[in-house]
Design an enzyme around this catalytic site. Structure first.
Site, PDB file in Angstrom:
ATOM      1  N   ASP A 126      -0.672  -4.088  12.964  1.00  0.00           N
ATOM      2  CA  ASP A 126      -1.342  -3.957  11.674  1.00  0.00           C
ATOM      3  C   ASP A 126      -1.990  -2.582  11.614  1.00  0.00           C
ATOM      4  OD1 ASP A 126      -0.702  -6.496  10.679  1.00  0.00           O
ATOM      5  OD2 ASP A 126      -2.432  -7.413  11.637  1.00  0.00           O
ATOM      6  N   ASP A 148       3.237  -7.695   5.447  1.00  0.00           N
ATOM      7  CA  ASP A 148       2.230  -8.583   4.844  1.00  0.00           C
ATOM      8  C   ASP A 148       2.117  -8.305   3.345  1.00  0.00           C
ATOM      9  OD1 ASP A 148       1.609  -9.558   7.399  1.00  0.00           O
ATOM     10  OD2 ASP A 148      -0.045  -8.147   7.660  1.00  0.00           O
TER      11      ASP A 148
END
Length: 172
Positions: A126, A148
């Site tokens: 991330d 995402d």
């Protein structure tokens, strides 16, 4: 020729997976783990490098290996396969636009699934962190990535398309 058009949304799926994986490779190569690389608009947006061994909001990060494999690999893989079937099926209940939206969801899901399989112990990469100004008690939104974002955006588009298709059905 028209027969092959039903596979066209997979171009989006593949493109999103490639963009997601390239962005994660660049983050892993150039940004040390657990550091902020760059800040934009004051402290509104950070490009950083963190890992998540769980799902959204790190849910399930401390779960057993068996549970993580089942919930974070096997079930999502089955869901991605089902979505691909819906896109490619001659008898798909989806409109053309909905097939593209599902292809976008699948692209994001497959991007995350690749991380969960090949970076199982390290976690999903991330790198986008956004200030959330204390909304829901969060100073910053949990760090996320391109896959995402794809899932969220395309789920919203899909939901809107379902709502509007139902409105059309009611008017008929």
């Amino acid at each position: 020729m028209k027969e092959n058009r039903r596979f066209l949304p997979f171009v989006l799926t593949v493109a999103l997976v490639v963009i997601d994986q390239i962005s994660k490779a660049l983050v892993m190569k150039y940004i040390p783990l657990n550091t902020i690389y760059k800040r934009f608009f004051g402290d509104f947006l950070y490009i950083c490098h963190v890992r998540n061994t769980g799902a959204a909001f790190s849910l399930g990060a401390g779960s057993s290996v068996f549970l993580r494999v089942l919930v974070f690999v096997v079930l999502p893989a089955a869901l991605m396969a089902f979505m691909c079937y819906l896109i490619a099926s001659k008898k798909s209940p989806l409109s053309n636009a909905q097939k593209w939206f599902v292809a976008g969801i699948a692209g994001g899901g497959i991007g995350t699934l690749i991380d969960r399989i090949f970076r199982f112990n390290e976690g999903v990469v991330d790198f986008i962190s956004v200030k959330f100004y204390g909304i829901f008690g969060l100073e910053r939104w949990p760090t996320f990535n391109i896959s995402d974002s794809c899932v969220v955006v395309f789920v919203i588009l899909f939901a809107i398309s379902v709502i509007f298709s139902r409105d059309k059905e009611k008017k008929i």
